[in-house]
Scaffold this active site. Structure first.
Site, PDB file in Angstrom:
ATOM      1  CE1 TYR A 144      -3.035   3.063   0.806  1.00  0.00           C
ATOM      2  CE2 TYR A 144      -3.760   1.892   2.778  1.00  0.00           C
ATOM      3  CZ  TYR A 144      -3.872   2.960   1.907  1.00  0.00           C
ATOM      4  OH  TYR A 144      -4.831   3.912   2.133  1.00  0.00           O
ATOM      5  CE  LYS A 191      -6.098   1.815  -0.881  1.00  0.00           C
ATOM      6  NZ  LYS A 191      -6.794   1.816   0.424  1.00  0.00           N
TER       7      LYS A 191
END
Length: 243
Positions: free
Chosen positions: A136, A165
Site C-alpha cells: 500500500y 494499492k
C-alpha cells in the site's frame, strides 16, 4: 495463494454499537451487500474502516467476521498495518488462520523508513505467511514512496507479492509502476486507492479500492465494467459522475 486480483475491492466501514463495540451483525450485512453488488474482493479494515483506532482484538474480530460473511464468494484481504513489523506479522498470521486470502500492508506508520528498511519490512511480512500480499503506497500521509524499483525488487524476492494499492493520485508514478510491473510479472495488479477507474485502467491498472461501492454500487460497477471492456467513451461520463 491468490496470483491474480482484478476489479472492485470493496472497503467497508466498521460499524459500532452505541456503547462503542464493533457491531458484528451490521458489519456482516455490509460485507454481504458489497459482495452481492459487484465487489470482486473485500479489503478491511482499511483506514476508512477505523483500522488505526481499533484494538488488536477488534481488528481480529473484524477479520474473522468478514471471512465468515464472504463465505468463499470473493477473497478477503486484511489490513494488518501497524508501526512495527512484528505486530504486523502477528495480525497477518491471525488473518491467515481465520481464512483470509491476502493482506494489504502499508509501510510502518510514523517512521518514514529508508529504502533498505522498507524492503526488509515487506519481505519479512511476506515471508511470514503463505497468503498473498498487496503493498500500500500512500506517500502524502506516510511520508515515503514505494518506488517502482523497490516494487520490482519485492516482486523478485517475494512470490506471494501480487499487487500494489496506490493512494498517491499521481499519474506519472502510477503509469510507471504499471509499465514496469506488467513486464516483470504480467498478473501483478496495480489498484488506485479510490475509484479513479478510468485514468488508472487506461494505463494498465487492475481496478480500484472502493468505499463508494457500499453507497452507489451500480455506478461503481458500471464504471469498472466499461473500463474493463475498453469502452472509455462510455466510461468517461460515468467516471465524472462517480468522481
Amino acid at each position: 495463494m491468490l496470483t491474480k486480483i482484478r476489479g472492485i475491492v470493496g472497503t467497508p466501514v466498521t460499524p459500532f454499537t452505541p456503547d462503542n463495540r464493533v457491531d458484528g451483525p451490521t458489519l456482516q450485512r455490509i460485507v454481504d451487500f458489497v459482495i452481492r453488488n459487484g465487489a470482486q474482493a473485500i479489503g478491511l479494515p482499511m483506514h476508512i474502516g477505523e483500522s488505526i483506532n481499533m484494538s488488536v482484538e477488534e481488528r481480529q474480530l473484524v477479520a474473522r467476521l468478514a471471512v465468515e460473511a464472504a463465505a468463499g464468494r470473493v477473497p478477503v484481504l486484511v489490513n494488518p498495518s501497524l508501526s512495527g513489523t512484528d505486530e504486523v506479522i502477528a495480525l497477518s498470521r491471525h488473518a491467515e488462520s481465520v481464512g483470509a486470502q491476502g493482506l494489504v500492508v502499508i509501510s510502518p506508520y510514523h517512521w518514514q523508513p529508508a529504502r533498505a528498511a522498507l524492503l526488509d519490512h515487506f519481505t519479512t511480512v511476506a515471508g511470514a505467511v503463505g497468503i498473498s500480499l498487496i503493498a500500500y503506497n500512500y506517500p502524502e500521509r506516510i511520508g515515503v514512496t514505494l518506488t517502482p524499483d523497490l516494487v520490482l525488487e519485492l516482486i523478485d524476492r517475494c512470490p506471494n507479492f501480487v499487487g500494489l494499492k496506490d493512494a498517491g493520485i499521481n499519474m506519472e508514478y502510477f503509469t510507471e509502476v504499471c509499465r514496469v510491473t506488467s513486464a516483470a510479472r504480467p498478473d501483478f495488479s496495480v489498484f488506485t486507492g479510490v475509484e479513479y477507474f478510468l485514468p488508472g485502467m487506461a494505463v494498465g491498472g487492475a481496478g480500484a479500492f472502493s468505499a463508494c461501492g457500499a453507497v452507489a454500487p451500480q455506478l461503481v460497477k458500471a464504471v469498472y465494467d466499461a473500463c474493463a471492456a475498453g469502452d472509455y467513451a462510455r466510461a468517461r461520463p460515468l467516471q465524472y459522475k462517480l468522481s
